[in-house]
Design a protein around this motif. Structure first.
Motif, short mmCIF file in Angstrom:
data_model
loop_
_atom_site.label_atom_id
_atom_site.label_comp_id
_atom_site.label_asym_id
_atom_site.label_seq_id
_atom_site.Cartn_x
_atom_site.Cartn_y
_atom_site.Cartn_z
N PHE A 1 1.39 -14.04 -9.48
CA PHE A 1 2.48 -13.47 -8.69
C PHE A 1 3.12 -14.60 -7.90
CE2 PHE A 1 4.00 -11.57 -4.71
CZ PHE A 1 4.86 -10.62 -5.22
N GLY A 2 4.41 -14.78 -8.06
CA GLY A 2 5.12 -15.85 -7.34
C GLY A 2 4.63 -17.24 -7.72
N GLY A 3 4.20 -17.42 -8.97
CA GLY A 3 3.75 -18.73 -9.43
C GLY A 3 2.34 -19.10 -9.01
N VAL A 4 1.61 -18.15 -8.41
CA VAL A 4 0.26 -18.41 -7.92
C VAL A 4 -0.67 -17.34 -8.49
CG1 VAL A 4 -1.18 -18.53 -5.84
CG2 VAL A 4 1.15 -19.41 -5.78
N LYS A 5 -1.92 -17.73 -8.75
CA LYS A 5 -2.93 -16.75 -9.16
C LYS A 5 -3.57 -16.19 -7.89
CE LYS A 5 -4.20 -18.75 -13.61
NZ LYS A 5 -5.27 -19.38 -14.39
N TRP A 6 -3.51 -14.85 -7.74
CA TRP A 6 -4.07 -14.18 -6.57
C TRP A 6 -5.25 -13.32 -6.99
CZ3 TRP A 6 -2.32 -15.89 -2.09
CH2 TRP A 6 -1.05 -16.46 -2.05
N LYS A 7 -6.29 -13.29 -6.14
CA LYS A 7 -7.47 -12.45 -6.38
C LYS A 7 -7.09 -10.99 -6.34
CE LYS A 7 -9.92 -14.45 -3.07
NZ LYS A 7 -10.96 -14.75 -2.10
N VAL A 8 -7.67 -10.22 -7.24
CA VAL A 8 -7.54 -8.77 -7.19
C VAL A 8 -8.74 -8.24 -6.42
CG1 VAL A 8 -7.48 -6.65 -8.55
CG2 VAL A 8 -6.24 -8.67 -9.35
N ASN A 9 -8.46 -7.64 -5.27
CA ASN A 9 -9.53 -7.11 -4.42
C ASN A 9 -9.99 -5.73 -4.89
OD1 ASN A 9 -9.54 -9.35 -2.76
ND2 ASN A 9 -8.05 -8.49 -1.35
N THR A 10 -9.04 -4.88 -5.24
CA THR A 10 -9.39 -3.54 -5.72
C THR A 10 -8.47 -3.13 -6.85
OG1 THR A 10 -7.99 -2.44 -4.09
CG2 THR A 10 -10.28 -2.74 -3.49
N VAL A 11 -9.01 -2.29 -7.73
CA VAL A 11 -8.23 -1.68 -8.81
C VAL A 11 -8.45 -0.18 -8.69
CG1 VAL A 11 -7.87 -1.48 -11.29
CG2 VAL A 11 -8.59 -3.67 -10.31
N GLU A 12 -7.36 0.54 -8.55
CA GLU A 12 -7.44 2.00 -8.43
C GLU A 12 -6.75 2.64 -9.63
OE1 GLU A 12 -5.99 5.55 -5.42
OE2 GLU A 12 -5.61 3.47 -4.88
N PRO A 13 -7.52 3.26 -10.52
CA PRO A 13 -6.91 3.95 -11.65
C PRO A 13 -6.17 5.21 -11.17
CG PRO A 13 -9.23 3.50 -12.09
CD PRO A 13 -8.99 3.26 -10.63
N LYS A 14 -4.89 5.28 -11.47
CA LYS A 14 -4.06 6.47 -11.19
C LYS A 14 -3.22 6.70 -12.42
CE LYS A 14 -3.53 6.93 -6.27
NZ LYS A 14 -2.59 7.11 -5.19
N ARG A 15 -3.81 7.35 -13.41
CA ARG A 15 -3.14 7.53 -14.71
C ARG A 15 -1.71 7.98 -14.55
NH1 ARG A 15 -6.69 8.46 -19.56
NH2 ARG A 15 -8.56 7.45 -18.92
N PRO A 16 -0.80 7.38 -15.28
CA PRO A 16 -0.99 6.39 -16.35
C PRO A 16 -0.91 4.95 -15.85
CG PRO A 16 1.29 7.08 -16.35
CD PRO A 16 0.61 7.81 -15.20
N ARG A 17 -1.18 4.72 -14.58
CA ARG A 17 -1.03 3.39 -14.00
C ARG A 17 -2.34 2.90 -13.40
NH1 ARG A 17 4.45 2.93 -13.99
NH2 ARG A 17 4.59 1.08 -12.71
N LEU A 18 -2.36 1.61 -13.07
CA LEU A 18 -3.44 1.01 -12.28
C LEU A 18 -2.79 0.41 -11.05
CD1 LEU A 18 -5.49 -0.91 -15.02
CD2 LEU A 18 -6.07 1.28 -13.96
N ILE A 19 -3.36 0.64 -9.89
CA ILE A 19 -2.87 0.06 -8.64
C ILE A 19 -3.77 -1.12 -8.31
CG2 ILE A 19 -2.28 0.46 -6.22
CD1 ILE A 19 -0.80 2.29 -8.29
N LEU A 20 -3.18 -2.32 -8.28
CA LEU A 20 -3.93 -3.56 -8.03
C LEU A 20 -3.61 -4.04 -6.61
CD1 LEU A 20 -3.11 -5.42 -11.37
CD2 LEU A 20 -4.93 -3.78 -10.92
N SER A 21 -4.64 -4.21 -5.79
CA SER A 21 -4.47 -4.76 -4.44
C SER A 21 -4.89 -6.22 -4.48
CB SER A 21 -5.33 -3.99 -3.43
OG SER A 21 -4.91 -2.65 -3.38
N LEU A 22 -3.97 -7.11 -4.11
CA LEU A 22 -4.21 -8.54 -4.17
C LEU A 22 -4.60 -9.07 -2.81
CD1 LEU A 22 -1.16 -9.63 -6.36
CD2 LEU A 22 -3.31 -8.55 -7.06
N GLY A 23 -5.40 -10.15 -2.82
CA GLY A 23 -5.83 -10.79 -1.58
C GLY A 23 -5.46 -12.25 -1.57
N GLY A 24 -6.44 -13.11 -1.28
CA GLY A 24 -6.19 -14.56 -1.18
C GLY A 24 -6.03 -15.20 -2.55
N GLU A 25 -5.84 -16.51 -2.53
CA GLU A 25 -5.67 -17.25 -3.79
C GLU A 25 -6.92 -17.21 -4.63
OE1 GLU A 25 -3.69 -21.14 -4.47
OE2 GLU A 25 -3.01 -20.84 -2.41
N TYR A 26 -6.73 -17.12 -5.93
CA TYR A 26 -7.85 -17.10 -6.90
C TYR A 26 -8.22 -18.52 -7.25
CZ TYR A 26 -10.44 -16.23 -11.20
OH TYR A 26 -11.40 -16.20 -12.19
N ASN A 27 -9.50 -18.85 -7.16
CA ASN A 27 -9.97 -20.21 -7.46
C ASN A 27 -11.00 -20.20 -8.57
OD1 ASN A 27 -8.46 -21.51 -5.36
ND2 ASN A 27 -9.89 -20.63 -3.91
N GLY A 28 -10.77 -19.42 -9.61
CA GLY A 28 -11.77 -19.25 -10.67
C GLY A 28 -11.74 -20.29 -11.74
#
Length: 106
Positions: free
Chosen positions: A79-106
């Motif tokens: 997002f915005g040229g940066v990889k962000w950690k996904v803190n939570t994923v909430e399934p709400k068919r037919p979608r998934l709600i992704l909550s992002l946090g700090g930068e991902y360093n994987g």
């Protein structure tokens, strides 16, 4: 209320057995369309020279069969040229709600 459209990459990390008793992490990257539900950022005071930047972003993506089966393995979103950690994923068919946090360093 009009939501901002988003298109980007979602990274999945799964632990797979490559040989009996030998496991490694496998990364799968897939592209999705979605909508930006919430977007804010803040600086978190830390002991480092520069403060850490946190984002508070919620993305709503259209789920496909792969994401519906592997949503527990989603680790980051570009997002915005940066990889962000996904803190939570909430399934709400037919979608998934992704909550992002700090930068991902994987």
């Amino acid at each position: 209320r009009k939501m901002n459209r988003w298109y980007g990459k979602v990274g999945y990390i799964e632990t797979v057995e490559i040989e009996p008793g030998i496991w490694e992490e496998k990364e799968t990257v897939r592209s999705y369309y979605g909508e930006l539900v919430r977007n804010s950022s803040k600086f978190r005071v830390s002991g480092d020279v520069n403060d850490d930047k946190d984002v508070s972003v919620e993305l709503s993506i259209v789920a496909d069969p792969y994401s519906s089966l592997h949503f527990h393995s989603i680790r980051y979103v570009e997002f915005g040229g940066v990889k962000w950690k996904v803190n939570t994923v909430e399934p709400k068919r037919p979608r998934l709600i992704l909550s992002l946090g700090g930068e991902y360093n994987g």
